[in-house]
Design a protein around this motif. Structure first.
Motif, mmCIF file in Angstrom:
data_model
loop_
_atom_site.group_PDB
_atom_site.id
_atom_site.type_symbol
_atom_site.label_atom_id
_atom_site.label_comp_id
_atom_site.label_asym_id
_atom_site.label_seq_id
_atom_site.Cartn_x
_atom_site.Cartn_y
_atom_site.Cartn_z
ATOM 1 N N HIS F 13 -101.764 31.834 -8.767
ATOM 2 C CA HIS F 13 -101.179 31.320 -7.538
ATOM 3 C C HIS F 13 -101.753 32.048 -6.329
ATOM 4 O O HIS F 13 -102.119 31.416 -5.316
ATOM 5 C CB HIS F 13 -99.648 31.488 -7.604
ATOM 6 C CG HIS F 13 -98.926 30.958 -6.420
ATOM 7 N ND1 HIS F 13 -99.150 29.697 -5.892
ATOM 8 C CD2 HIS F 13 -97.966 31.517 -5.639
ATOM 9 C CE1 HIS F 13 -98.362 29.510 -4.842
ATOM 10 N NE2 HIS F 13 -97.625 30.598 -4.665
ATOM 11 N N LEU F 14 -101.884 33.331 -6.415
ATOM 12 C CA LEU F 14 -102.415 34.110 -5.297
ATOM 13 C C LEU F 14 -103.875 33.751 -5.020
ATOM 14 O O LEU F 14 -104.315 33.703 -3.869
ATOM 15 C CB LEU F 14 -102.278 35.606 -5.580
ATOM 16 C CG LEU F 14 -100.845 36.149 -5.583
ATOM 17 C CD1 LEU F 14 -100.801 37.578 -6.124
ATOM 18 C CD2 LEU F 14 -100.235 36.088 -4.188
ATOM 19 N N SER F 15 -104.626 33.450 -6.069
ATOM 20 C CA SER F 15 -106.017 33.052 -5.880
ATOM 21 C C SER F 15 -106.112 31.721 -5.140
ATOM 22 O O SER F 15 -106.930 31.541 -4.230
ATOM 23 C CB SER F 15 -106.722 32.918 -7.233
ATOM 24 O OG SER F 15 -106.878 34.176 -7.818
ATOM 25 N N GLU F 16 -105.252 30.792 -5.555
ATOM 26 C CA GLU F 16 -105.273 29.485 -4.879
ATOM 27 C C GLU F 16 -104.929 29.637 -3.399
ATOM 28 O O GLU F 16 -105.569 29.048 -2.532
ATOM 29 C CB GLU F 16 -104.284 28.533 -5.552
ATOM 30 C CG GLU F 16 -104.773 28.051 -6.912
ATOM 31 C CD GLU F 16 -103.630 27.494 -7.764
ATOM 32 O OE1 GLU F 16 -102.570 27.193 -7.180
ATOM 33 O OE2 GLU F 16 -103.818 27.390 -8.988
ATOM 34 N N ARG F 23 -101.295 33.430 2.563
ATOM 35 C CA ARG F 23 -100.630 34.469 1.777
ATOM 36 C C ARG F 23 -99.275 33.973 1.297
ATOM 37 O O ARG F 23 -98.723 33.012 1.850
ATOM 38 C CB ARG F 23 -100.462 35.763 2.593
ATOM 39 C CG ARG F 23 -101.804 36.437 2.810
ATOM 40 C CD ARG F 23 -101.686 37.615 3.740
ATOM 41 N NE ARG F 23 -101.002 38.741 3.101
ATOM 42 C CZ ARG F 23 -100.842 39.924 3.676
ATOM 43 N NH1 ARG F 23 -101.310 40.119 4.914
ATOM 44 N NH2 ARG F 23 -100.232 40.897 3.051
ATOM 45 N N ILE F 24 -98.744 34.630 0.327
ATOM 46 C CA ILE F 24 -97.568 34.111 -0.379
ATOM 47 C C ILE F 24 -96.344 34.029 0.526
ATOM 48 O O ILE F 24 -95.472 33.188 0.335
ATOM 49 C CB ILE F 24 -97.312 34.962 -1.656
ATOM 50 C CG1 ILE F 24 -96.423 34.197 -2.639
ATOM 51 C CG2 ILE F 24 -96.727 36.334 -1.305
ATOM 52 C CD1 ILE F 24 -96.459 34.744 -4.048
ATOM 53 N N ASP F 25 -96.271 34.880 1.543
ATOM 54 C CA ASP F 25 -95.129 34.785 2.459
ATOM 55 C C ASP F 25 -95.534 34.205 3.797
ATOM 56 O O ASP F 25 -94.811 34.349 4.794
ATOM 57 C CB ASP F 25 -94.481 36.168 2.639
ATOM 58 C CG ASP F 25 -95.431 37.175 3.277
ATOM 59 O OD1 ASP F 25 -96.615 36.821 3.514
ATOM 60 O OD2 ASP F 25 -95.002 38.314 3.529
ATOM 61 N N GLY F 26 -96.705 33.541 3.840
ATOM 62 C CA GLY F 26 -97.086 32.819 5.044
ATOM 63 C C GLY F 26 -97.833 33.617 6.081
ATOM 64 O O GLY F 26 -98.216 33.069 7.122
ATOM 65 N N ARG F 27 -98.058 34.926 5.810
ATOM 66 C CA ARG F 27 -98.752 35.732 6.818
ATOM 67 C C ARG F 27 -100.247 35.467 6.798
ATOM 68 O O ARG F 27 -100.801 34.958 5.827
ATOM 69 C CB ARG F 27 -98.524 37.228 6.517
ATOM 70 C CG ARG F 27 -97.216 37.727 7.003
ATOM 71 C CD ARG F 27 -97.143 39.233 6.774
ATOM 72 N NE ARG F 27 -96.956 39.545 5.361
ATOM 73 C CZ ARG F 27 -97.283 40.694 4.803
ATOM 74 N NH1 ARG F 27 -97.847 41.642 5.538
ATOM 75 N NH2 ARG F 27 -97.063 40.906 3.529
ATOM 76 N N ARG F 204 -94.973 41.176 -4.404
ATOM 77 C CA ARG F 204 -95.623 40.198 -5.279
ATOM 78 C C ARG F 204 -97.139 40.297 -5.182
ATOM 79 O O ARG F 204 -97.855 40.122 -6.168
ATOM 80 C CB ARG F 204 -95.148 38.788 -4.919
ATOM 81 C CG ARG F 204 -93.722 38.523 -5.390
ATOM 82 C CD ARG F 204 -93.230 37.168 -4.919
ATOM 83 N NE ARG F 204 -93.208 37.110 -3.451
ATOM 84 C CZ ARG F 204 -92.907 36.029 -2.749
ATOM 85 N NH1 ARG F 204 -92.624 34.888 -3.367
ATOM 86 N NH2 ARG F 204 -92.903 36.056 -1.426
ATOM 87 N N GLU F 205 -97.635 40.583 -4.010
ATOM 88 C CA GLU F 205 -99.089 40.754 -3.870
ATOM 89 C C GLU F 205 -99.576 42.004 -4.621
ATOM 90 O O GLU F 205 -100.666 41.986 -5.212
ATOM 91 C CB GLU F 205 -99.457 40.831 -2.381
ATOM 92 C CG GLU F 205 -99.279 39.474 -1.700
ATOM 93 C CD GLU F 205 -99.597 39.511 -0.199
ATOM 94 O OE1 GLU F 205 -100.240 38.555 0.283
ATOM 95 O OE2 GLU F 205 -99.191 40.478 0.477
#
Lengths: 238, 261, 261, 238, 238, 261
Positions: F13-16, F23-27, F204-205
């Motif tokens: 998911h992080l790669s996509e 980034r996962i939280d939108g930053r 999570r990152e």
């Protein structure tokens, strides 16, 4: 061995400071069943040494990694109570106790029929409540009696005793002062029926001849001690 | 301490007995086991005692060390109390660093003795700010069939009250002297077994019981230390009942200590 | 030390070999492996040695510290001997606090050296009651193919005999001096393999063998230290036989040490 | 209890050095949700005490040997941060913290419905960030609120408070100086709905009458503290 | 970095106290197969540093909880022998050694094809027998050679070297005195074929320009060291 | 720290997200979470700070002790920096001796502060050769949602810069004084997530990411400390890019510290 100072411990007639002759043992008393919650137990009062031994097991050996498929393991702990010596002993890790536990376990494993109890553990707990030289021998002797009292099958009991050298004279069963100021100490673990050995240490300075003399004292003393052990097991059976 | 399997059958049995106002070894609710106290039993301790309560057997030994007083209390020595329950004492006790159980044992016994004020730490000063006696009371169990708390507390105060300060050995003076111990704090312990409190639980009652309460009373029934241990809920009236029993029982045990000196 | 599986097949093989008076690597019963001793091999130790016995390789290093003499022995310094077998030395050695095996190793080697009296602790006093040298002998195995005891003892005495007291670095005087070591205690070790004792067991013989006996003899064949290790029973005549061998072998090894200085 | 010196802590009118009357509590503030990554949390500021508690779980109990077939285990840790006291505390093993963790766990186990979560573990982490006497009570109170905030079912919340004796007067909720120089301390863990107890310690010197007085102060204070706990749970819910 | 005192370590002609120029390495000797019982081993003598590395494995990873389903774990220990330094080092727990072991493991994991050995463990044991500044670089370099000697597949070997600053001059490969009195130290772990990095630490004080200069020295030195590593593997193969 | 299961799904998911520059939280790649810094938050510490970065919350506390200067540096006091991440801070942190993770945390933060020279240890001397101040900075996490390194470093320097030397309590003089801290070193940390570096990774990152790089810069962008952590390979140009970001971000955070004083 301490070996410093010029302490006179034996006189020209071969009489030691506590009145013993060279080959004499200190008084020894043994009682069994002194720890009611254990599967077997013994107390040995030997001079001013005061030791108890308790046996727990055979029981399942855990953690699993100590288990042996073909035999029981002996889990032996020799320990000195904090108030057992002149200076208090801090509880906890102690290199001397670890080594004595190891050689004691190895001595006892040589006579216990460990093959009869695969995958199990027999705990041997030796506690020195008061120490006055020779505690490792007292402990091994107490553990042997406790194992017999617990009904653990053995080929023989181990009798342990030490001789040594004081003021250049070889004597049997050193007491505290003799241990502190003497020149050598030879503790042995003897099978009284065969005269074979399962335990041997020595430190100090002995000529080959003195070494043989000390060895012979131990062999002889083993028979006397063995008699006291057997008597205790007869008398102490419940 | 190795945690034994939850003894549900034992719990049920204890509950049934409790309903009939009985205990597993035939004692009454407030009855103690046979008790024996001997002092001066260990040749290398400066004070010692052995207590037997049924199949529970413990030793207490007193040793002394020279300490430097703490900077904020230059006229005071110290008292340290340490309890060890090594694996010799029972199948469930394990070797290794002190378990929470043995830490609690040592600390509760320590508080009862310390807070009674029976040892005046000012008496332990040798040279103010420089040298003082540290009294070390070591409690050592050899057979655990329950209620180590009371056995330790009894052996502990008896060992202290017969201890001798080794002034000669430490070159403090040329004559030894008894350790001054002005009071006799006594602990009584109660376990909830089968839903009610009993005095002096044995090993099976501890195993199948619930919470326990430890009370240390001083010479005038003053309270010096309390401790509730283990999971469990109790009421004010339950507590009041055991406090009443403790008041009378502590007196009996105090007499036992004094008789052993 | 991780306990390897019980090597029954290896034991059987060793027994068969012993019946034919053979050993697993072709040696005779009392024959040692090739041995090499080098001194002054470590730049930061005040004395050092490396011993190679077959595939067993160990180092010994001597360091010095300033200590306060013990109150009852104000004119004496100290000797400390410590053995470490870290996991670098073999598949079965593990990281962590010292194992019983490495404690025994260190203590047996220590006793042999200490009890020989080869170091006169009175020589180590700097200012009576205030300052003295503590000699620290560290034994360090890098490859364990059996008989670490003898390798450690040999490296240890060789390192001590070539050590230099760092008087300049510690501002004790303006010139360093050799550490006085008056004797050369030597250890010989014997393992029961296939039912008989052999000298200088290698790793496979240790793994498939039984008890072992360590003998440290001094310059005049005086006995300074003995140790029986592991499960096993031996007779007086077995012991007499290995003592005879030790007397001659210790002399050879003593010559090796003296030749390396 | 310290109990040395003649420190005047309460005047002839029964007013304590910090202005409180004998039965008064120090100010108490409670907030929930202060540790976002936890399953439940609370901060209690009680006088100058500053404690946080976090709940993790119920989760699988591991290592396996701590698992119980019929219930959850509470894994409780009480700890003082190194900077929480006047003299820095070295991190690591500490007998006092171990004992407080044990009695805290036992108090909380008495109310948590552990039978609902067999084979699992509920971690209760209590950290004292600033200490000013009575931290064990503050910690138990914080843990109770955090357990409720995590939604762990309980029969009741435990309210913990201590009363004691200063200058021969029984007072409620000792502060630092009163704890240092006072003569007795009686911490209790009370179920406010039933008045039953799950936690009790005491040390010092109390007559039977003084003991009863201190007990009653605690019982009364428990109701006030309970109200603050409940308010925090109402206010702090997210 | 020590950085105190005014010790002159490099002269006006750019010659260092031991005769080296700014970019020069100390002499380096590498030998393989020095620990016969290991699956691979190397000794690196680098100035007065003396390090050995041994590889055991791949073997079953135990205890089980360290196992990874998809790869091998590298179990790396960096340790200094008690006699390796001017003042004796007490054996046992050591924060510095733990950190170096961790970053060394992470550097090596970046090149070892750990996916080829699921559920297994490769032990990497680094022992510093004599230390003279830069031991972490010496250890990583020794471990790389030992891994190759053990036949463990890697994408590249890690070459590790440090540059730093003395008397405001950036120089390569600090010796003991330069490390004690210098102003900065920048150890790196370099893949010589790609110039990529797997290890990086730094402490001290470097301007951005000095930092770049030290970086470049390391990159350059890596090629020389790599050649010695490759030669040792060719020569040392048995 | 308990090792969580390898989060392959999270990594994917992080790669996509990274491919879409998200980034996962939108930053954004170089964007930090909301940050809050408060000083003087702990009544018993001589200096303290609390830092909140998203759901990561840490405290720093400064305490003082009297030490004896080391013989070779008689005019210097000491600075000790210790990081603890106790299990309160998250599901994966465990009780027990310090984990390699928390040792690394403490040592990297320590080096950044120490090597900046912000504390002049000569200022800490009380009586040369006899008494000096030891400054102890304790870093304590209560909620770990990633990037404890930067949170600790920020709280640490802020706590030091507001600390007061307790001269009165330790009877050194009759007035307390601020601890002199002449500089403001700042750490910025970068994690490789989904194949590229991001600033200020959250929990999570960190869990689904690879190697990380920590940079501590001083007042003039001088480099004081670097650390690469975890398995992973990076290039010189990747490093150059994050160094550029660190230069500007450290300045912003330095202003935040100065504003909190």
């Amino acid at each position: 061995m301490g070996g410093y100072g010029d302490v006179q411990m034996i006189d020209e007639n071969g009489i030691r400071a506590d009145g013993r002759k060279a080959g004499d043992l200190r008084p020894i008393e043994i009682e069994t069943g002194v720890i009611p919650v254990a599967d077997g137990s013994a107390r040995v009062i030997w001079g001013n040494n005061h030791a108890v031994a308790a046996i727990y097991g055979p029981m399942e050996a855990h953690p699993r990694k100590i288990q042996r498929q073909d035999r029981a393991v002996l889990d032996v702990r020799y320990n000195m109570a904090p108030f057992s010596t002149s200076d208090r002993i801090r509880p906890g890790f102690n290199r001397r106790s670890r080594e004595i536990s190891k050689v004691t376990a190895e001595a006892l494993e040589s006579v216990v029929l460990v093959e009869m109890y695969p995958r199990s553990k027999i705990r041997v707990e030796i506690e020195i409540l008061a120490a006055e030289a020779g505690t490792r021998c007292v402990g091994i002797t107490a553990a042997s009696v406790a194992l017999a009292h617990a009904g653990i099958p053995m080929t023989d009991m181990v009798v342990s005793v030490a001789s040594g050298k004081i003021n250049d004279v070889v004597v049997c069963d050193l007491n505290k002062e003799e241990d502190n100021y003497g020149e050598a100490d030879l503790p042995m673990g003897i099978l009284p029926n065969s005269g074979e050995l399962v335990f041997l240490q020595m430190d100090g300075d002995l000529t080959q001849e003195e070494f043989q003399e000390a060895w012979d004292y131990n062999m002889e003393a083993a028979h006397d001690i063995h008699r006291i052990m057997v008597d205790a097991l007869k008398g102490g059976e419940s | 301490m190795a945690i034994p399997l939850v003894p549900q059958l034992l719990r049920n049995h204890l509950s049934e007995l409790a309903e009939q106002n009985q205990r597993i070894d035939g004692r009454g609710q407030w009855e103690s086991r046979e008790i024996d106290l001997q002092t001066n039993v260990l040749p290398n301790a400066e004070g010692s005692a052995m207590v037997t309560m049924g199949d529970t057997i413990v030793y207490a030994g007193v040793k002394f060390q020279i300490m430097t007083p703490y900077p904020d209390r230059p006229n005071q020595g110290g008292l340290m109390c340490s309890a060890e329950v090594r694996p010799v004492a029972g199948r469930n006790w394990e070797a290794g660093p002190p378990s929470p159980e043995s830490i609690e044992l040592g600390r509760v016994v320590d508080r009862g003795i310390r807070e009674s004020g029976c040892i005046d730490v000012d008496d332990l000063c040798i040279i103010p700010g420089e040298k003082a006696w540290q009294v070390i009371l070591d409690l050592f169990a050899v057979s655990d069939d329950g209620n180590l708390f009371d056995a330790f507390a009894l052996a502990g105060i008896a060992a202290l009250r017969t201890a001798v300060v080794p002034e000669v050995k430490f070159e403090v003076s040329d004559t030894d002297r008894p350790l001054p111990v002005s009071k006799t704090p006594i602990m009584c312990s109660y376990h909830k077994v089968g839903g009610r409190y009993v005095y002096d639980a044995d090993g099976r009652e501890e195993l199948g019981g619930d919470e326990r309460i430890h009370i240390t009373l001083g010479d005038n029934d003053n309270v010096h230390s309390l401790q509730k241990g283990l999971k469990g809920i109790f009421t004010a009236s339950e507590f009041a009942e055991i406090m009443e029993h403790a008041k009378s029982r502590c007196g009996e045990l105090r007499d036992l200590v004094h008789g052993s000196e």
